[in-house]
Structures are given as C-alpha cells and as structure tokens.
Design an enzyme around this catalytic site. Sequence first.
Site, PDB file in Angstrom:
ATOM      1  CB  THR A 133      -0.820  -0.056   1.257  1.00  0.00           C
ATOM      2  OG1 THR A 133      -1.334   1.296   1.510  1.00  0.00           O
ATOM      3  CG2 THR A 133      -0.006  -0.318   2.422  1.00  0.00           C
ATOM      4  CG  ASP A 134      -0.965   4.795  -1.148  1.00  0.00           C
ATOM      5  OD1 ASP A 134      -1.761   4.444  -0.121  1.00  0.00           O
ATOM      6  OD2 ASP A 134      -1.757   5.700  -1.716  1.00  0.00           O
ATOM      7  CD  GLU A 135      -3.650   3.365   4.009  1.00  0.00           C
ATOM      8  OE1 GLU A 135      -3.453   3.241   5.375  1.00  0.00           O
ATOM      9  OE2 GLU A 135      -4.467   3.160   3.442  1.00  0.00           O
ATOM     10  CE1 TYR A 158      -3.187  -2.861   5.499  1.00  0.00           C
ATOM     11  CE2 TYR A 158      -3.225  -0.462   4.736  1.00  0.00           C
ATOM     12  CZ  TYR A 158      -3.189  -1.867   4.623  1.00  0.00           C
ATOM     13  OH  TYR A 158      -3.276  -2.220   3.341  1.00  0.00           O
ATOM     14  CE  LYS A 162       0.164  -4.646   2.743  1.00  0.00           C
ATOM     15  NZ  LYS A 162      -0.159  -6.123   2.213  1.00  0.00           N
TER      16      LYS A 162
HETATM   17  P1  NAD Z   1      -9.367  -7.560   2.072  1.00  0.00           P
HETATM   18  O1  NAD Z   1      -9.458  -7.413   3.252  1.00  0.00           O
HETATM   19  O2  NAD Z   1     -10.701  -7.432   1.218  1.00  0.00           O
HETATM   20  O3  NAD Z   1      -8.895  -9.093   1.536  1.00  0.00           O
HETATM   21  C1  NAD Z   1      -7.947  -9.886   2.424  1.00  0.00           C
HETATM   22  C2  NAD Z   1      -7.870 -11.329   1.975  1.00  0.00           C
HETATM   23  O4  NAD Z   1      -7.087 -11.899   2.644  1.00  0.00           O
HETATM   24  C3  NAD Z   1      -9.247 -12.108   2.557  1.00  0.00           C
HETATM   25  O5  NAD Z   1      -9.738 -12.697   1.656  1.00  0.00           O
HETATM   26  C4  NAD Z   1      -8.960 -12.863   3.948  1.00  0.00           C
HETATM   27  O6  NAD Z   1      -9.652 -13.970   3.908  1.00  0.00           O
HETATM   28  C5  NAD Z   1      -7.322 -13.086   3.429  1.00  0.00           C
HETATM   29  N1  NAD Z   1      -6.585 -13.461   4.714  1.00  0.00           N
HETATM   30  C6  NAD Z   1      -6.566 -12.629   5.905  1.00  0.00           C
HETATM   31  N2  NAD Z   1      -5.765 -12.972   6.657  1.00  0.00           N
HETATM   32  C7  NAD Z   1      -5.322 -14.227   6.485  1.00  0.00           C
HETATM   33  C8  NAD Z   1      -4.527 -15.215   6.789  1.00  0.00           C
HETATM   34  N3  NAD Z   1      -3.928 -15.286   8.013  1.00  0.00           N
HETATM   35  N4  NAD Z   1      -4.277 -16.188   6.037  1.00  0.00           N
HETATM   36  C9  NAD Z   1      -4.548 -16.330   4.682  1.00  0.00           C
HETATM   37  N5  NAD Z   1      -5.684 -15.198   4.241  1.00  0.00           N
HETATM   38  C10 NAD Z   1      -5.986 -14.279   4.896  1.00  0.00           C
HETATM   39  O7  NAD Z   1      -8.188  -6.730   1.500  1.00  0.00           O
HETATM   40  P2  NAD Z   1      -7.928  -6.035  -0.048  1.00  0.00           P
HETATM   41  O8  NAD Z   1      -8.498  -4.932   0.112  1.00  0.00           O
HETATM   42  O9  NAD Z   1      -8.332  -7.137  -1.031  1.00  0.00           O
HETATM   43  O10 NAD Z   1      -6.411  -6.094   0.091  1.00  0.00           O
HETATM   44  C11 NAD Z   1      -5.564  -6.978  -0.545  1.00  0.00           C
HETATM   45  C12 NAD Z   1      -4.175  -6.703  -0.544  1.00  0.00           C
HETATM   46  O11 NAD Z   1      -3.852  -5.291  -1.166  1.00  0.00           O
HETATM   47  C13 NAD Z   1      -3.640  -6.316   1.061  1.00  0.00           C
HETATM   48  O12 NAD Z   1      -2.398  -6.931   1.109  1.00  0.00           O
HETATM   49  C14 NAD Z   1      -3.786  -4.680   1.207  1.00  0.00           C
HETATM   50  O13 NAD Z   1      -2.805  -4.413   2.022  1.00  0.00           O
HETATM   51  C15 NAD Z   1      -3.192  -4.439  -0.293  1.00  0.00           C
HETATM   52  N6  NAD Z   1      -3.925  -3.057  -0.714  1.00  0.00           N
HETATM   53  C16 NAD Z   1      -5.062  -2.679  -0.566  1.00  0.00           C
HETATM   54  C17 NAD Z   1      -5.652  -1.646  -1.010  1.00  0.00           C
HETATM   55  C18 NAD Z   1      -7.203  -1.269  -0.804  1.00  0.00           C
HETATM   56  O14 NAD Z   1      -7.595  -0.165  -1.266  1.00  0.00           O
HETATM   57  N7  NAD Z   1      -7.908  -2.055  -0.473  1.00  0.00           N
HETATM   58  C19 NAD Z   1      -4.500  -0.607  -1.635  1.00  0.00           C
HETATM   59  C20 NAD Z   1      -3.406  -0.921  -1.738  1.00  0.00           C
HETATM   60  C21 NAD Z   1      -2.972  -2.376  -1.204  1.00  0.00           C
HETATM   61  P1  TYD Z   2     -10.817   3.804   4.073  1.00  0.00           P
HETATM   62  O1  TYD Z   2     -11.864   3.309   3.030  1.00  0.00           O
HETATM   63  O2  TYD Z   2     -10.979   3.052   5.320  1.00  0.00           O
HETATM   64  O3  TYD Z   2      -9.446   3.527   3.595  1.00  0.00           O
HETATM   65  P2  TYD Z   2      -7.964   4.125   4.024  1.00  0.00           P
HETATM   66  O4  TYD Z   2      -8.167   4.690   5.503  1.00  0.00           O
HETATM   67  O5  TYD Z   2      -7.020   2.945   3.891  1.00  0.00           O
HETATM   68  O6  TYD Z   2      -7.511   5.283   3.157  1.00  0.00           O
HETATM   69  O7  TYD Z   2     -11.206   5.252   4.324  1.00  0.00           O
HETATM   70  C1  TYD Z   2     -10.922   6.188   3.495  1.00  0.00           C
HETATM   71  C2  TYD Z   2     -11.036   7.711   3.939  1.00  0.00           C
HETATM   72  O8  TYD Z   2     -12.252   7.712   4.262  1.00  0.00           O
HETATM   73  C3  TYD Z   2     -10.064   7.975   4.967  1.00  0.00           C
HETATM   74  O9  TYD Z   2      -9.531   9.168   5.018  1.00  0.00           O
HETATM   75  C4  TYD Z   2     -10.858   7.760   6.333  1.00  0.00           C
HETATM   76  C5  TYD Z   2     -12.284   8.357   5.883  1.00  0.00           C
HETATM   77  N1  TYD Z   2     -13.592   7.584   6.481  1.00  0.00           N
HETATM   78  C6  TYD Z   2     -14.623   8.184   6.922  1.00  0.00           C
HETATM   79  O10 TYD Z   2     -14.437   9.414   6.911  1.00  0.00           O
HETATM   80  N2  TYD Z   2     -15.461   7.576   7.360  1.00  0.00           N
HETATM   81  C7  TYD Z   2     -15.898   6.264   7.413  1.00  0.00           C
HETATM   82  O11 TYD Z   2     -16.704   5.666   7.844  1.00  0.00           O
HETATM   83  C8  TYD Z   2     -14.740   5.498   6.905  1.00  0.00           C
HETATM   84  C9  TYD Z   2     -14.643   3.909   7.085  1.00  0.00           C
HETATM   85  C10 TYD Z   2     -13.706   6.132   6.197  1.00  0.00           C
END
Ligand code: NAD
Ligand code: TYD
Length: 350
Positions: A133-135, A158, A162
Amino acid sequence: MDYNQVILITGGAGFIGSHVIRKMLIQYPDYLIVNLDKLTYAGNLNNLKDIENKPNYKFENIDINNEKDIQDLFEKYLFDGVIHLAAESHVDRSISNPGEFVKTNVVGTLNLLNVCRKNWVSFEDKCFYHISTDEVYGSLGETGFFHETTSYDPRSPYSASKASSDHLVRAYGHTYGLPIKISNCSNNYGSHQFPEKLIPLIINNIQNNKPLPIYGKGENVRDWLWVEDHANAIDLIFHKGRIGETYNIGGHNEWTNIDLVNLLCDIMDNRLSNPNGESRKLITYVKDRAGHDLRYAIDASKIQKELGFTPSLKFEEGLTNTVDWYLNNKKWLDNVTSGAYQNYYHQHYN
Ligand code: NAD
Ligand code: TYD
C-alpha cells in the site's frame, strides 16, 4: 494437463484478490491458479462463484500464520510464482486490534518467504510478488507525491505492519537472492469490496437510510483507483516488472472525502430516483480517526514509463458502475452485513 505456470495467489477470496484471480484465469488459460485464503470476515468465496468450477482453478483454505500448512501446499504444487495479497487490510480495525495485523501481515508474510526460500531449489524464473500500500509512506501535506524513493513513515498499525512486511520481502531479496517484486498502490474501489471501507459503507448506508459518517472535517484526501486497473497493473508487474524493483500504482485521482461522498450521494439519488439532495441530508460528521493521515497521492510515472500502465476508467464512470454493482447485488451486501458486521459497526460507530 501440463500447465505453463503454476501460480499461488494468497488472499484471493478478498476484494482485490478476487479481481486478480478472475483476470489471471481469463488472460492465462494455460496457467494453474491456486487461491490460498483463510476466509476471514473479509474473504468470501461468493466473490468467485462464476469461476470456481474452472479446471485450472483450485482453492485451499489455509492460514498464512501456519507455516506447516504452507509447506504442505508447496509439496502438493510446484509453484513458479506467488502473488501475495492476504492481509488484514482495514485501518480502523488495526487501531482497535493491532496484534492481529502484526500476526498476519508481518509473521504470515515471513512464513511465506521462508517456505519459498526453502522449496525453490533454483530461483531462476521464480517470482515472489508482494502487494502493498502507499500508506507505508505516511502522510503528505497539501502538495507533493509519493515516489518509489520516498522514505517509509507508516503511522497506523496497519501501515506499520505493511511497511514491516515490505522490509522483510526486500531483505529476503538482498540477503538470500529471492526474486522479489513489490508494488505500493493507492486506495482501490469497485465491486466486491467489504462495506467497512468508505465507498461501499456509504452506498450501504444510503440504501438503509442510515447516517453517513465522515471522520473529522472530511478534508482528508485519497487517490482512488478502480480495482480492475490495479489488477491490470499487478498482471503487468508480475509478468514484465524487473526483479528487485518497487512500483507505485495510483489513479491520478485525488478527492477529499467530503467531495467524494457528495458525488456518491448524487449518483445514488439519481439511481434510486430520490429527490436531488436527499442522500446528502444523511451526512454526519463524527469523531476523527486516531492519527488520521491527511493526504495520499501517488507519482505513478515509473510504471507508466516502464510498463505502459495508465488507469483506464474515469472516476465518475467507475463510481457509477460500482454503485450499480451494489444495487444489483443486494443479496451479496445483505450476506456480508449480517452477523459479525453488525457487532463491528455498533462497536466502531457508537
Ligand atoms: P481484503 O481485506 O478485502 O482481503 C484480504 C483477504 O486476505 C481476505 O480474503 C482474507 O480472508 C485473507 N486473509 C486475511 N488474513 C489471512 C491469513 N492469515 N491467511 C490467509 N488469508 C488471509 O483486502 P484487499 O482490500 O483485497 O487488499 C488485498 C491486499 O492489497 C492487502 O495486502 C492490502 O494491504 C493491499 N492493498 C489494498 C488496497 C485497498 O485499497 N484495498 C490498496 C493497496 C494495497
Ligand atoms: P478507508 O476506506 O478506510 O481507506 P484508508 O483508511 O485505507 O484510506 O477510508 C478512506 C477515507 O475515508 C479515510 O480518509 C477515512 C475516511 N472514512 C470516513 O470518513 N468515514 C468512514 O466511515 C470510513 C470507513 C472512512
């Protein structure tokens, strides 16, 4: 059948993972794709219903915290590559339960690295690709961008977990010569996202006439990318990215939370034939997230120049498609918001 490649995708039942699996199966019918997933609250096999019977797709219900189970899996399949997405992914949950994030995101990643190192007799033509993630870069002020060279400065449990896993992946590359790649992507949106994240939570709450919680003043900025574009970038990096490299992926698409929620309200009013402005009345400012990062924005010029990646979809179009998906898949939303979701919601938002 002799497969051209055998690929392990972890976290394939989650939001991004399910899009990556579907894309790989369509694009590479000569690959065997194995999906390893623990099926936490965020993992849902309904996300993969349309492809679950494909002969070149296998599901394995494994926890990455269990190194022995991963080892057994590597004895069952001779993997050529790993695309590692499994993680605990929600910042708010990491604030209330950081230990779970360290366990899965740090130790779980370490377990996978160890098993790859041990089982891959030769590293030639192998690849361990970590999705991050960019975070990890921390928070920007009003200007500037995250580059691949930006120093790490994670500020939530989080992002700290990461960042730790990114460091371990790079360390295994440097120390043991494991062929690794990493990408750091901005916020994703699209179908099948669990409604704890901002966009599906707002859609779900409007449908149920519930308040729309905006943390703080709603001035925090995120750079949104359509999940299918992220899946395209992952495919490009996995196949064409250079070993040992990091690629930033972003949407060139910055929105303050309040502007984004207003836009979502207008799309929902249009789709539900509500009077204009009806959904906006539900907006409620609530206590800010602890340590809330102000702004994320990605400089994605490296992946654009090296691999030709650009986001394909305009945000307004992608958001409308996303709204339509949730409105057309009410059963999916009802399933994932029953039971444990209610407890989480009440604990977090009351
Ligand atoms: P998600 O929470 O929707 O899915 C995570 C998946 O991992 C689920 O299917 C869960 O069952 C599985 N999982 C969790 N713990 C596990 C374990 N101990 N063993 C095996 N499987 C396990 O997450 P996502 O949004 O699809 O993100 C996927 C990846 O991309 C993550 O690594 C996240 O850090 C990264 N990422 C997400 C975003 C975003 O905007 N969602 C952006 C950048 C990077
Ligand atoms: P989120 O979807 O949780 O992603 P991330 O925290 O990884 O960026 O949140 C996106 C943005 O929205 C973040 O600035 C937090 C804000 N947010 C709210 O204002 N209200 C909410 O209920 C949630 C879940 C997020």
